[in-house]
Write a protein that holds these residues in place. Structure first.
Motif, PDB file in Angstrom:
ATOM      1  N   GLY A  15      71.722  13.856  47.438  1.00 48.32           N
ATOM      2  CA  GLY A  15      70.392  13.675  46.881  1.00 48.32           C
ATOM      3  C   GLY A  15      69.705  12.454  47.465  1.00 48.32           C
ATOM      4  O   GLY A  15      70.162  11.865  48.447  1.00 48.32           O
ATOM      5  N   LEU A  16      68.575  12.047  46.860  1.00 48.69           N
ATOM      6  CA  LEU A  16      67.727  10.996  47.405  1.00 48.69           C
ATOM      7  C   LEU A  16      67.537   9.866  46.403  1.00 48.69           C
ATOM      8  O   LEU A  16      67.397  10.101  45.202  1.00 48.69           O
ATOM      9  N   VAL A  17      67.524   8.639  46.933  1.00 48.39           N
ATOM     10  CA  VAL A  17      67.190   7.481  46.107  1.00 48.39           C
ATOM     11  C   VAL A  17      65.717   7.501  45.739  1.00 48.39           C
ATOM     12  O   VAL A  17      65.335   7.231  44.603  1.00 48.39           O
ATOM     13  N   ALA A  18      64.851   7.848  46.706  1.00 56.09           N
ATOM     14  CA  ALA A  18      63.407   7.723  46.527  1.00 56.09           C
ATOM     15  C   ALA A  18      62.892   8.501  45.321  1.00 56.09           C
ATOM     16  O   ALA A  18      62.004   8.026  44.601  1.00 56.09           O
ATOM     17  N   ASP A  19      63.418   9.696  45.095  1.00 57.91           N
ATOM     18  CA  ASP A  19      62.925  10.486  43.959  1.00 57.91           C
ATOM     19  C   ASP A  19      63.949  10.571  42.829  1.00 57.91           C
ATOM     20  O   ASP A  19      63.829  11.401  41.932  1.00 57.91           O
ATOM     21  N   GLN A  20      64.962   9.699  42.903  1.00 57.22           N
ATOM     22  CA  GLN A  20      66.003   9.628  41.877  1.00 57.22           C
ATOM     23  C   GLN A  20      66.680  10.976  41.644  1.00 57.22           C
ATOM     24  O   GLN A  20      67.035  11.339  40.522  1.00 57.22           O
ATOM     25  N   SER A  21      66.862  11.724  42.736  1.00 58.09           N
ATOM     26  CA  SER A  21      67.510  13.030  42.628  1.00 58.09           C
ATOM     27  C   SER A  21      68.982  12.979  43.004  1.00 58.09           C
ATOM     28  O   SER A  21      69.601  14.011  43.229  1.00 58.09           O
ATOM     29  N   LEU A  22      69.530  11.767  43.102  1.00 64.48           N
ATOM     30  CA  LEU A  22      70.942  11.659  43.448  1.00 64.48           C
ATOM     31  C   LEU A  22      71.799  12.438  42.469  1.00 64.48           C
ATOM     32  O   LEU A  22      71.536  12.458  41.265  1.00 64.48           O
ATOM     33  N   ALA A  23      72.839  13.078  43.003  1.00 63.99           N
ATOM     34  CA  ALA A  23      73.700  13.889  42.157  1.00 63.99           C
ATOM     35  C   ALA A  23      75.127  13.854  42.695  1.00 63.99           C
ATOM     36  O   ALA A  23      75.328  13.944  43.907  1.00 63.99           O
ATOM     37  N   PRO A  24      76.109  13.704  41.814  1.00 57.50           N
ATOM     38  CA  PRO A  24      77.502  13.690  42.272  1.00 57.50           C
ATOM     39  C   PRO A  24      78.051  15.093  42.463  1.00 57.50           C
ATOM     40  O   PRO A  24      77.739  16.002  41.694  1.00 57.50           O
ATOM     41  N   ILE A  25      78.844  15.251  43.487  1.00 55.91           N
ATOM     42  CA  ILE A  25      79.567  16.501  43.702  1.00 55.91           C
ATOM     43  C   ILE A  25      81.043  16.128  43.795  1.00 55.91           C
ATOM     44  O   ILE A  25      81.438  15.380  44.696  1.00 55.91           O
ATOM     45  N   VAL A  26      81.821  16.607  42.854  1.00 58.24           N
ATOM     46  CA  VAL A  26      83.248  16.267  42.802  1.00 58.24           C
ATOM     47  C   VAL A  26      84.050  17.495  43.191  1.00 58.24           C
ATOM     48  O   VAL A  26      83.883  18.569  42.616  1.00 58.24           O
ATOM     49  N   VAL A  27      84.889  17.333  44.214  1.00 58.85           N
ATOM     50  CA  VAL A  27      85.616  18.472  44.772  1.00 58.85           C
ATOM     51  C   VAL A  27      87.103  18.161  44.773  1.00 58.85           C
ATOM     52  O   VAL A  27      87.548  17.164  45.360  1.00 58.85           O
ATOM     53  N   ASP A  28      87.894  19.013  44.105  1.00 54.69           N
ATOM     54  CA  ASP A  28      89.346  18.910  44.211  1.00 54.69           C
ATOM     55  C   ASP A  28      89.783  19.377  45.586  1.00 54.69           C
ATOM     56  O   ASP A  28      89.169  20.264  46.180  1.00 54.69           O
ATOM     57  N   ASN A  29      90.849  18.794  46.102  1.00 56.86           N
ATOM     58  CA  ASN A  29      91.325  19.187  47.421  1.00 56.86           C
ATOM     59  C   ASN A  29      91.763  20.642  47.416  1.00 56.86           C
ATOM     60  O   ASN A  29      92.182  21.191  46.389  1.00 56.86           O
ATOM     61  N   THR A  30      91.633  21.296  48.570  1.00 56.14           N
ATOM     62  CA  THR A  30      92.015  22.696  48.691  1.00 56.14           C
ATOM     63  C   THR A  30      93.429  22.935  48.171  1.00 56.14           C
ATOM     64  O   THR A  30      94.337  22.104  48.373  1.00 56.14           O
ATOM     65  N   ALA A  31      93.600  24.074  47.510  1.00 54.13           N
ATOM     66  CA  ALA A  31      94.933  24.452  47.022  1.00 54.13           C
ATOM     67  C   ALA A  31      95.779  25.076  48.114  1.00 54.13           C
ATOM     68  O   ALA A  31      96.964  25.348  47.907  1.00 54.13           O
ATOM     69  N   GLN A  32      95.178  25.295  49.300  1.00 53.20           N
ATOM     70  CA  GLN A  32      95.884  25.978  50.375  1.00 53.20           C
ATOM     71  C   GLN A  32      96.767  24.988  51.152  1.00 53.20           C
ATOM     72  O   GLN A  32      96.410  23.824  51.332  1.00 53.20           O
ATOM     73  N   ASP A  33      97.877  25.491  51.619  1.00 52.01           N
ATOM     74  CA  ASP A  33      98.792  24.708  52.462  1.00 52.01           C
ATOM     75  C   ASP A  33      98.793  25.349  53.845  1.00 52.01           C
ATOM     76  O   ASP A  33      99.444  26.377  54.057  1.00 52.01           O
ATOM     77  N   PRO A  34      98.054  24.786  54.808  1.00 51.12           N
ATOM     78  CA  PRO A  34      97.920  25.467  56.109  1.00 51.12           C
ATOM     79  C   PRO A  34      99.219  25.461  56.898  1.00 51.12           C
ATOM     80  O   PRO A  34      99.999  24.505  56.847  1.00 51.12           O
ATOM     81  N   GLY A  35      99.441  26.547  57.634  1.00 48.39           N
ATOM     82  CA  GLY A  35     100.568  26.601  58.546  1.00 48.39           C
ATOM     83  C   GLY A  35     100.297  25.760  59.785  1.00 48.39           C
ATOM     84  O   GLY A  35      99.208  25.211  59.976  1.00 48.39           O
ATOM     85  N   ALA A  36     101.271  25.711  60.670  1.00 51.37           N
ATOM     86  CA  ALA A  36     101.154  24.861  61.859  1.00 51.37           C
ATOM     87  C   ALA A  36     100.037  25.308  62.782  1.00 51.37           C
ATOM     88  O   ALA A  36      99.499  24.489  63.554  1.00 51.37           O
TER      89      ALA A  36
END
Length: 487
Positions: free
Chosen positions: A121-142
């Motif tokens: 978001g933006l400081v100028a229009d006070q539209s800042l917003a948090p986005i909280v993301v848990d880490n992926t549940a996937q375990d990638p292969g090699a």
């Protein structure tokens, strides 16, 4: 702020703490660094700066700086923190000072968690917003990558996203997923191969972002977070409202739209070039990016001209350029100056100032100024370019409007100059100062050569002030002056 402009910072602070507290409150789930015991349970925090008009921030944990100087379009690595209660704080860097924008004691971080907090978001229009993301549940292969995708750009509407081979026609396939601002998608594991990422307006095939071919093979075995964030200048925005920030566990990089060009502006500040050429000059550019032949970049260019304008840039392909200045004869064979190669990067805006004397040089050349990457709402940014060879070394005074008269500045009553013995050909680069009205005096030999009073510098502004000399030989412009360009 290691700059001679430090004393201009003043005390005009935005109420930035009020604005950011709502954004950074998500950090209360997380904790600060403590490496006192490796046997204690741990959690992990990653922070992404995705607010294009916010200043740099420091993240403080348990009275220690966990990360400093986090800028827009950057991610911290995952910072290992102790599980349990922690003391957290975030400091915004506002005009050389640290403003504590959040302070939270004894907040709990669950053990064995990985959480990413994105401030968008933006400081100028006070539209800042948090986005909280848990880490992926996937375990990638090699030979795989685990991919999360986050919509963190308030400039972009809801979009459909296609992750395909480079040559796939998106009219022949369905979107992989759709999302809107603040939403995220765990896309799972993908083979570590080459992909093309395209975003279209929701329920259409109108492309608003195109990554081109992106090779993910070097990320095999890793987890990636791809965040769509705002582009920050007119040149970038001409191709797309967004760019993609790619965050790994340790670092980050940005993928612009593949059609992003360079923004170029050229200023004629050579006081005798017109006389040397017998009139206006023209500018040729030679580059592999333009094709096999030189291109006439500017036709009939005279002293103090700014092309394409004082507040705009012309788009050109990224690449290495050689610039020729010639009389207005429409042939590069008449060139009177050939530059060294100039490397111009996609998405960056440049002001190139032709300065110095052609006839009595050898000080004629090109002064290249890289424009500030973004507007920051908490201050204004100023760049000063000395392009007046007749002035020699000068002292530059910048004071609050009306604080001192010209005579008082010359008498030394205004204190030390902002720029002392500022020499021809010097470019200060962009420096952040408090918004307001200023008087600018340039003194040569103790006398005022340039006097600009009541010059307004607005919050969020990006301004370059170019000191120029009198036009030599023709005498059309007999006094010193300034040229002002903005982004």
């Amino acid at each position: 702020m290691d700059t001679p402009m430090r004393h201009l910072a003043g005390q005009r602070k935005k109420k930035f703490s009020v604005i950011l507290i709502s954004v950074l409150s998500s950090l209360l789930l997380l904790s600060g660094c403590d490496s006192s015991s490796s046997s204690k349970p741990k959690a992990d925090l990653r922070f992404i700066h995705a607010s294009p008009d916010a200043p740099l921030v420091n993240i403080v944990a348990n009275d220690k700086n966990a990360y400093e100087d986090l800028d827009y379009a950057q991610s911290t690595p995952f910072i290992q923190v102790r599980a349990g209660n922690n003391d957290l704080a975030v400091d915004a860097q506002v005009l050389g000072d640290l403003v504590r924008v959040i302070e939270a004691a004894n907040f709990d971080s669950p053990k064995k968690t990985k959480i990413t907090v994105i401030a968008g978001g933006l400081v100028a229009d006070q539209s800042l917003a948090p986005i909280v993301v848990d880490n992926t549940a996937q375990d990638p292969g090699a030979d795989e990558v685990a991919v999360q995708v986050v919509h963190a750009s308030p400039a972009a509407p809801a979009v459909d996203v296609y992750v395909t081979a480079d040559d796939t026609n998106i009219n022949d396939v369905n979107a992989n997923f759709s999302f809107a601002f603040q939403e995220s998608v765990d896309a799972g594991n993908l083979p570590a191969a080459t992909y093309r990422i395209r975003a279209t307006l929701a329920d259409t095939k109108t492309v608003v972002y195109d990554s081109g071919a992106v090779d993910l093979s070097s990320f095999a075995g890793s987890s990636l977070l791809l965040a769509a964030i705002n582009t920050t200048n007119a040149t970038q925005q001409a191709s797309s409202p967004v760019q993609i920030l790619v965050a790994t566990d340790e670092s980050s990089l940005v993928l612009p739209d593949q059609n992003t060009q360079v923004g170029l502006r050229v200023v004629h500040a050579s006081p005798d070039a017109n006389a040397a050429a017998g009139g206006g000059v023209e500018v040729f550019a030679t580059s592999d990016a333009l094709g096999p032949n030189p291109v006439e970049l500017i036709d009939v260019f005279v002293y103090t001209d700014i092309v394409p304008g004082a507040s705009s840039h012309v788009p050109v392909p990224a690449g290495e350029y050689v610039v020729d200045v010639a009389p207005d004869t429409d042939t590069i064979a008449d060139s009177v100056f050939t530059s060294d190669p100039l490397g111009l990067d996609a998405g960056v805006e440049y002001t190139v100032v032709a300065s110095g004397r052609l006839l009595s040089g050898p000080d004629f050349g090109l002064l290249v100024s890289v424009e500030a990457a973004r507007s920051i709402a908490t201050h204004t940014s100023v760049n000063v370019i000395h392009a007046a060879p007749a002035a020699g070394d000068v002292d530059v005074f910048v004071t609050a409007a009306g604080e001192y008269s010209t005579a008082e500045v010359e008498a030394g009553m205004a204190g030390d100059p902002l720029l002392n013995a500022f020499s021809f050909g010097t470019v200060t680069g962009f420096v952040n100062i408090a918004p307001g009205d200023y008087d600018i005096r340039v003194l040569a030999g103790g006398s005022t050569a340039i006097n600009v009073e009541g010059f307004t510098l607005a919050a969020g502004g990006l301004t370059s002030v170019i000191a120029r000399g009198p036009e030599e030989m023709s005498g059309t412009l007999a006094d010193f002056g300034v040229l002002v360009v903005t982004n």
